[in-house]
Scaffold this active site. Structure first.
Site, PDB file in Angstrom:
ATOM      1  N   GLU A 379       0.748  -1.199   0.055  1.00 33.66           N
ATOM      2  CA  GLU A 379       0.048   0.059   0.267  1.00 33.66           C
ATOM      3  C   GLU A 379       0.860   1.272  -0.063  1.00 33.66           C
ATOM      4  O   GLU A 379       0.556   2.246  -0.767  1.00 33.66           O
ATOM      5  CB  GLU A 379      -1.067   0.050   1.263  1.00 33.66           C
ATOM      6  N   TRP A 382       2.081   1.871  -3.264  1.00 39.05           N
ATOM      7  CA  TRP A 382       1.049   2.864  -4.273  1.00 39.05           C
ATOM      8  C   TRP A 382       1.132   4.096  -4.264  1.00 39.05           C
ATOM      9  O   TRP A 382       1.164   4.830  -5.359  1.00 39.05           O
ATOM     10  CB  TRP A 382      -0.453   2.571  -3.693  1.00 39.05           C
ATOM     11  N   TRP A 411     -19.602  14.648 -19.112  1.00 40.94           N
ATOM     12  CA  TRP A 411     -20.215  14.547 -17.585  1.00 40.94           C
ATOM     13  C   TRP A 411     -21.332  15.377 -17.349  1.00 40.94           C
ATOM     14  O   TRP A 411     -21.457  16.324 -18.108  1.00 40.94           O
ATOM     15  CB  TRP A 411     -18.879  14.845 -16.729  1.00 40.94           C
ATOM     16  N   ASN A 446      -9.753   4.276   3.144  1.00 41.91           N
ATOM     17  CA  ASN A 446      -9.691   3.861   1.830  1.00 41.91           C
ATOM     18  C   ASN A 446     -10.713   3.310   0.987  1.00 41.91           C
ATOM     19  O   ASN A 446     -11.384   3.579  -0.089  1.00 41.91           O
ATOM     20  CB  ASN A 446      -8.216   3.306   1.715  1.00 41.91           C
ATOM     21  N   TRP A 464     -15.559  13.933 -12.546  1.00 46.47           N
ATOM     22  CA  TRP A 464     -14.556  13.432 -11.244  1.00 46.47           C
ATOM     23  C   TRP A 464     -13.832  14.370 -10.802  1.00 46.47           C
ATOM     24  O   TRP A 464     -13.393  14.573  -9.627  1.00 46.47           O
ATOM     25  CB  TRP A 464     -13.804  12.088 -11.748  1.00 46.47           C
ATOM     26  N   TRP A 487      -8.796   9.119  -7.787  1.00 44.18           N
ATOM     27  CA  TRP A 487     -10.030   9.290  -8.711  1.00 44.18           C
ATOM     28  C   TRP A 487      -9.988   8.796  -9.958  1.00 44.18           C
ATOM     29  O   TRP A 487     -10.945   8.680 -10.549  1.00 44.18           O
ATOM     30  CB  TRP A 487     -10.153  10.962  -8.597  1.00 44.18           C
TER      31      TRP A 487
HETATM   32  C1  LIG Z   1     -10.555   8.793  -4.483  1.00 42.87           C
HETATM   33  C2  LIG Z   1      -9.287   8.348  -3.512  1.00 42.87           C
HETATM   34  C3  LIG Z   1      -8.444   9.721  -3.089  1.00 42.87           C
HETATM   35  C4  LIG Z   1      -7.383   9.350  -2.430  1.00 42.87           C
HETATM   36  N1  LIG Z   1      -6.765  10.595  -2.013  1.00 42.87           N
HETATM   37  C5  LIG Z   1      -5.576  10.461  -1.185  1.00 42.87           C
HETATM   38  C6  LIG Z   1      -4.821  11.677  -0.710  1.00 42.87           C
HETATM   39  O1  LIG Z   1      -5.305  12.832  -1.431  1.00 42.87           O
HETATM   40  N2  LIG Z   1      -3.635  11.469  -0.165  1.00 42.87           N
HETATM   41  C7  LIG Z   1      -3.249  10.134   0.377  1.00 42.87           C
HETATM   42  O2  LIG Z   1      -2.278  10.334   0.946  1.00 42.87           O
HETATM   43  N3  LIG Z   1      -3.895   9.088  -0.141  1.00 42.87           N
HETATM   44  C8  LIG Z   1      -5.067   9.281  -1.159  1.00 42.87           C
HETATM   45  N4  LIG Z   1      -5.844   7.970  -1.042  1.00 42.87           N
HETATM   46  C9  LIG Z   1      -5.325   6.923  -0.889  1.00 42.87           C
HETATM   47  C10 LIG Z   1      -5.691   6.273   0.406  1.00 42.87           C
HETATM   48  O3  LIG Z   1      -6.900   6.237   0.403  1.00 42.87           O
HETATM   49  C11 LIG Z   1      -4.956   6.966   1.626  1.00 42.87           C
HETATM   50  O4  LIG Z   1      -3.723   6.840   1.577  1.00 42.87           O
HETATM   51  C12 LIG Z   1      -5.350   5.996   2.969  1.00 42.87           C
HETATM   52  O5  LIG Z   1      -6.756   5.810   3.129  1.00 42.87           O
HETATM   53  C13 LIG Z   1      -4.695   6.649   4.047  1.00 42.87           C
HETATM   54  O6  LIG Z   1      -5.050   5.879   5.424  1.00 42.87           O
HETATM   55  P1  LIG Z   1      -3.972   5.142   6.035  1.00 42.87           P
HETATM   56  O7  LIG Z   1      -2.851   6.187   6.239  1.00 42.87           O
HETATM   57  O8  LIG Z   1      -4.695   4.457   7.441  1.00 42.87           O
HETATM   58  O9  LIG Z   1      -3.484   4.085   5.111  1.00 42.87           O
HETATM   59  P2  LIG Z   1      -2.923   2.740   5.425  1.00 42.87           P
HETATM   60  O10 LIG Z   1      -3.813   1.755   4.785  1.00 42.87           O
HETATM   61  O11 LIG Z   1      -2.341   2.653   6.801  1.00 42.87           O
HETATM   62  O12 LIG Z   1      -1.573   2.682   4.138  1.00 42.87           O
HETATM   63  C14 LIG Z   1      -0.401   3.191   4.576  1.00 42.87           C
HETATM   64  C15 LIG Z   1      -0.058   4.349   3.625  1.00 42.87           C
HETATM   65  O13 LIG Z   1       0.026   3.773   2.147  1.00 42.87           O
HETATM   66  C16 LIG Z   1      -0.354   4.775   1.393  1.00 42.87           C
HETATM   67  N5  LIG Z   1      -1.524   4.334   0.589  1.00 42.87           N
HETATM   68  C17 LIG Z   1      -2.527   3.377   1.013  1.00 42.87           C
HETATM   69  N6  LIG Z   1      -3.276   3.340  -0.020  1.00 42.87           N
HETATM   70  C18 LIG Z   1      -2.849   4.103  -1.084  1.00 42.87           C
HETATM   71  C19 LIG Z   1      -3.205   4.374  -2.273  1.00 42.87           C
HETATM   72  N7  LIG Z   1      -4.619   3.695  -2.777  1.00 42.87           N
HETATM   73  N8  LIG Z   1      -3.074   5.291  -3.209  1.00 42.87           N
HETATM   74  C20 LIG Z   1      -1.763   5.930  -2.569  1.00 42.87           C
HETATM   75  N9  LIG Z   1      -1.128   5.615  -1.419  1.00 42.87           N
HETATM   76  C21 LIG Z   1      -1.665   4.594  -0.738  1.00 42.87           C
HETATM   77  C22 LIG Z   1      -0.579   6.059   2.276  1.00 42.87           C
HETATM   78  O14 LIG Z   1       0.476   6.917   2.082  1.00 42.87           O
HETATM   79  C23 LIG Z   1      -1.106   5.418   3.476  1.00 42.87           C
HETATM   80  O15 LIG Z   1      -0.800   6.255   4.541  1.00 42.87           O
HETATM   81  C24 LIG Z   1      -6.901   8.318  -2.175  1.00 42.87           C
HETATM   82  C25 LIG Z   1      -7.642   7.075  -2.560  1.00 42.87           C
HETATM   83  C26 LIG Z   1      -8.884   7.322  -3.196  1.00 42.87           C
HETATM   84  C27 LIG Z   1      -9.584   5.933  -3.434  1.00 42.87           C
END
Ligand SMILES: Cc1cc2nc3c(=O)[nH]c(=O)nc-3n(C[C@H](O)[C@H](O)[C@H](O)COP(=O)(O)OP(=O)(O)OC[C@H]3O[C@@H](n4cnc5c(N)ncnc54)[C@H](O)[C@@H]3O)c2cc1C
Length: 576
Positions: A379, A382, A411, A446, A464, A487
């Protein structure tokens, strides 16, 4: 198979061979997209698709290449620069002492030359406006600066902070400050957004002209953008393949996971020499980015300040929740994720430290042993992936979709529906719970980010990019590349997206990921007394009277009909 190294980039920005040149005066690159009239009302500038093509066929220089070229062409000049009276580290979104590549280099240079190190931070309201940075994130950064100032102060390192109204003025101002302090060496970490890369390139040249040594460092990604390529030498657009290559790269190059040491104390009498730089006031948030007192204390409780907190959270998360992450991360009420994203976004925590620590607790493996740790590492990867994508396809930072034909989708711009989505009043309980969670916490799970982005772009068929903007304006962890990537996934217009024909059913998602309705009941008080399965769809499952009594809205659309409309609209644009 180990990944091939890309030719156009490297961990060090210097010494590359540029192959591209900007073809100036190309009106085709400025032609508005046919949908531009509609989007401009929402501040979305939309140019036609030629720009994507120009980047893809190499006739338009990528911003990273502009920066690489600036570094290459000034390299000789840099070598002739002799030490001055100070070394400067310019903090941006890297607000930490621990494992900060450029700060570490700055400290090394300062120590070698027996120079004091000065830390610099410049707040730019125009930058904050351009990135739609949320007030919650601005507040977290300012709080972090206060902490950083204290930590640096203990090392006799001053942190000078100021506000520059015009973002264009920043390179000139940085040079002026270096000259004022007699500094001949400047350090900073690279930010990968388009404008920031171009600004960095400008600063590299300006510094060289003014006898200041400046070549910015790669720091924010674990693996530097540009280093991973497919067998055909191309940038990966599919995460699975890219991730394999990321893992292979780190196995071959374990030094990429080595964390940098924190700086030590300034030598000599730095306090006497730069007395006016200590005790500098932390900038005020610009007016349109200020929080109320109640919001300030709420966010401070939710996200305590600084890198010490971030490192503690990381260790605690890995110890207590890491192993259960794979099994529990999608259950939205479970709080099984790390909530470290605010710290990554402000730079209080480096992704390298996060992955290195997870690897350590996973018996020194990245992709073996415990599935929970492995998934968490993937993750964090990503985050790297989306930054690599942005650097290679810069038009993604210009409101464009990955595939040009996706930009042609027609859209809707229904204001009432958009407002209902923002307010969490769509009549779909999981969607509404998530939007209200974001309003309260400036953060969202997420899984629900995926659900609400799909709902906005498919069920409501709203542009979007409006959702993308709304997220940036409200999330404490707003990060352009990850947000745009997310997005793009939800709306099926990005790299490695959800296929357009796979449309989340918000009720089904609710049953799967909030099975007992705990998350919904927490965030949607109107539904707290609804029992059993009706929580997912109260008006259709016998709880209409309760929902109505408490003022919960009826669904604003019918999922089945909306789904058909979305499919038809996608097929028309994609000529399926
Ligand atoms: C529509 C949408 C918008 C998002 N916008 C952002 C945003 O502006 N900033 C942001 O940091 N993340 C974003 N994310 C990704 C993700 O949702 C968040 O990083 C995550 O929910 C943060 O929670 P956590 O720190 O508990 O994540 P954890 O599940 O603990 O994951 C650890 C770290 O991994 C990274 N990570 C995890 N999932 C993703 C992912 N899908 N994409 C990129 N990095 C990821 C983050 O840095 C996160 O803190 C977005 C996802 C979606 C679907």
């Amino acid at each position: 198979m180990p990944p091939k190294k890309r030719k156009t980039s490297d961990a060090s920005i210097e010494g590359q061979n540029g192959t591209y040149a900007i073809k100036k005066g190309r009106p085709d690159l400025h032609r508005p997209h046919p949908n531009a009239k509609q989007t401009e009302d929402f501040g979305i500038v939309l140019r036609d698709n030629e720009r994507c093509e120009a980047y893809n066929n190499g006739t338009l220089e990528r911003p990273i290449e502009t920066l690489e070229k600036a570094c290459r062409e000034t390299a000789q000049k840099r070598q002739s620069i002799t030490p001055g009276n100070a070394v400067v580290h310019w903090f941006k979104r890297d607000l930490r002492l621990h494992d900060n590549r450029a700060l570490h280099l700055a400290y090394q240079t300062a120590r070698e030359n027996q120079n004091p190190l000065i830390a610099l931070y410049i707040q730019s309201p125009q930058d904050l406006a351009a990135h739609i940075t949320s007030p919650a994130q601005v507040d977290l950064s300012l709080r972090t600066l206060r902490q950083l100032q204290r930590d640096l102060g203990e090392l006799d390192i001053p942190l000078y902070m100021e506000t520059q109204e015009t973002r264009k003025a920043i390179p000139r101002r940085v040079v002026e400050l270096c000259q004022q302090w007699g500094a001949k060496h400047l350090y900073a970490n690279i930010e990968y957004e388009v404008d920031e890369l171009r600004r960095e390139a400008k600063l590299v040249r300006l510094c060289a002209e003014n006898d200041i040594h400046f070549a910015p460092s790669h720091d924010t990604c674990v693996v530097t953008p540009g280093l991973l390529a497919s067998q055909q030498g191309r940038q990966y657009a599919v995460f699975t393949w890219w991730f394999r290559s990321w893992l292979a790269f780190l196995k071959e190059n374990p030094d990429y996971l080595e964390v940098s040491e924190e700086p030590g104390s300034n030598p000599g009498d730095a306090r006497g020499q730069f007395a006016n730089l200590f005790n500098c006031a932390v900038p005020e948030a610009p007016r349109n980015k200020q929080l109320s007192d109640e919001e300030k204390s709420r966010f401070e409780k939710l996200y305590p300040t600084g890198e010490h907190e971030a490192l503690q959270r990381l260790e605690k998360f890995l110890e207590e929740k890491g192993r259960g992450y794979e099994a529990g991360r999608n259950i939205v009420a479970k709080e099984q994720t790390s909530v470290l994203s605010p710290y990554f976004a402000s730079g209080a925590l480096s992704a390298r430290t996060a992955v290195a620590t997870a690897k350590r607790v996973n018996k020194n493996h990245l992709d073996r042993y415990d599935q929970g740790y492995m998934t968490w590492i993937s993750e964090v990867a990503w985050r790297d992936f989306y930054k690599h994508v942005l650097v290679h396809w810069p038009f993604m930072g210009m409101n464009k979709c990955f595939k040009p034909e996706h930009t042609d989708i027609e859209w809707e711009y229904d204001e009432e529906q958009f407002q209902a989505w923002c307010d969490g009043k769509t009549g779909f309980p999981l969607v509404d719970a998530a939007m209200r969670q974001m309003r309260h916490m400036a953060w969202m799970h997420n899984r629900t980010r995926m659900v609400v982005s799909s709902f906005l772009s498919k069920d409501l068929l709203l542009d979007w990019r409006r959702g993308e903007q709304y997220f940036m304006a409200n999330l404490i962890d707003g990060d352009f590349a990850s947000n745009h990537g997310g997005w793009g996934f939800g709306s099926s217009t990005g790299v490695d997206p959800q296929p357009y024909f796979r449309i989340f059913n918000p009720i089904r998602q609710s049953e799967r990921f909030d099975p007992d309705g705990q998350y919904i009941r927490r965030w949607v008080p109107e539904l707290r007394s609804v029992q059993g399965n009706a929580i997912h769809d109260p008006y259709d499952r016998g709880a209409a009277a309760t929902a109505e009594k408490h003022g919960y809205p009826r669904p604003i659309v019918q999922h089945a009909a909306s789904r058909d409309r979305a499919l038809e609209r996608f097929k028309r644009a994609l000529k399926k």
